[in-house]
Design a protein around this motif. Structure first.
Motif, mmCIF file in Angstrom:
data_model
loop_
_atom_site.group_PDB
_atom_site.id
_atom_site.type_symbol
_atom_site.label_atom_id
_atom_site.label_comp_id
_atom_site.label_asym_id
_atom_site.label_seq_id
_atom_site.Cartn_x
_atom_site.Cartn_y
_atom_site.Cartn_z
ATOM 1 N N ASN A 67 0.907 -1.257 0.008
ATOM 2 C CA ASN A 67 -0.031 -0.045 0.219
ATOM 3 C C ASN A 67 0.918 1.028 -0.051
ATOM 4 N N VAL A 68 0.708 1.816 -0.845
ATOM 5 C CA VAL A 68 1.575 3.204 -0.996
ATOM 6 C C VAL A 68 0.860 4.361 -0.905
ATOM 7 N N ASP A 69 1.280 5.013 0.487
ATOM 8 C CA ASP A 69 0.594 6.121 0.975
ATOM 9 C C ASP A 69 -0.873 6.251 0.880
ATOM 10 N N ARG A 70 -1.545 5.081 1.007
ATOM 11 C CA ARG A 70 -2.937 4.737 1.106
ATOM 12 C C ARG A 70 -3.702 5.397 -0.277
ATOM 13 N N LYS A 71 -2.933 5.352 -1.246
ATOM 14 C CA LYS A 71 -3.206 6.006 -2.618
ATOM 15 C C LYS A 71 -3.258 5.124 -3.764
ATOM 16 N N LEU A 72 -2.434 4.071 -3.616
ATOM 17 C CA LEU A 72 -2.028 3.116 -4.640
ATOM 18 C C LEU A 72 -1.397 1.741 -4.025
ATOM 19 N N LEU A 73 -1.939 0.693 -4.918
ATOM 20 C CA LEU A 73 -1.746 -0.624 -4.622
ATOM 21 C C LEU A 73 -0.355 -1.018 -5.476
#
Ligand code: GDP
Ligand code: MG
Length: 202
Positions: A67-73
């Motif tokens: 999970n990248v910065d809660r913006k992207l998987l």
């Protein structure tokens, strides 16, 4: 801009049915074992401990989600898959990775990695054909560029661009997870692609 440094392990799926549902955009890492997928995730996140880096090829047997910065998987696929990409190559692939592209799971972008030093494999060529034929959005990432001088790298990129059939919309990146070359550009490219900031400029 996505903060790639805020990347966390999210889930591990040994089976396509175990892959988590998500409302976030998803990036899929593609490329043969040992090409540098896990290292690239670590480099993007600036965290050497995040994705396990292996010098023994073919160890990863699950899809690993970050999970990248809660913006992207980011989905890190096991080795090479894609049996259905080409029948003649069937059997050399992992079922899980193959399922990933044929199960109807939606994703936004594939990062297809190839080692800049090596000739593209049959699997690489088949994967490029598959992505082109199915209009799958992808970036081509040439890895391990620290092995070449800048001049060698440019020459090699020219050769590879002539040799390979890239979609006209595909972006090409040359990176090194070891010395950081191209990593900031790739972060920016992903951010712009996923959040369409390119289109906001007009
Ligand atoms: N020189 C160099 N080696 C790299 C680079 N990226 C990965 N490697 C090495 O390549 C091997 C495989 O890397 P890994 O990230 O596990 O590849 P994966 O199997 O695609 O996930 C490891 O020994 C890494 O240290 C790079 O940019 N430069
Ligand atoms: Mg790996």
């Amino acid at each position: 801009m996505i903060n790639f440094r805020n990347t966390r392990f999210m889930a591990l799926a040994a089976n396509i049915k175990d892959c988590p549902d998500s409302t976030m955009p998803e990036i899929v890492m593609s490329g043969k074992s040992n090409v540098g997928k896990s290292s690239l995730i670590n480099a993007l996140a600036d965290n050497k401990k995040l994705a396990r880096v292996s010098s023994a090829p073919g160890k990863t047997r699950a899809v690993i989600y970050f999970n990248v910065d809660r913006k992207l998987l980011i989905a890190d696929l096991p080795g090479y898959g894609y049996a259905r990409v080409s029948k003649e190559l069937k059997g050399t692939f992992s079922k899980l990775a193959d399922d990933y592209f044929t199960s109807g799971r939606s994703f936004n972008l594939i990062l297809h990695l190839m080692d800049i030093r090596h000739s593209p494999s049959k699997e690489d060529v088949a994967m490029l054909e598959y992505m082109n034929a199915n209009n799958l959005p992808y970036f081509v990432i040439f890895t391990k560029c620290d092995k070449f001088s800048k001049q060698q790298m440019r020459k090699r990129l020219d050769e590879l661009s002539n040799e390979l059939d890239f979609d006209e919309n595909a972006r090409i990146y040359a990176v090194s997870s070891q010395n950081g070359v191209g990593i900031a550009e790739l972060r920016e490219g992903i951010n712009d692609y996923i959040f369409n900031t390119d289109n906001d400029e007009a």
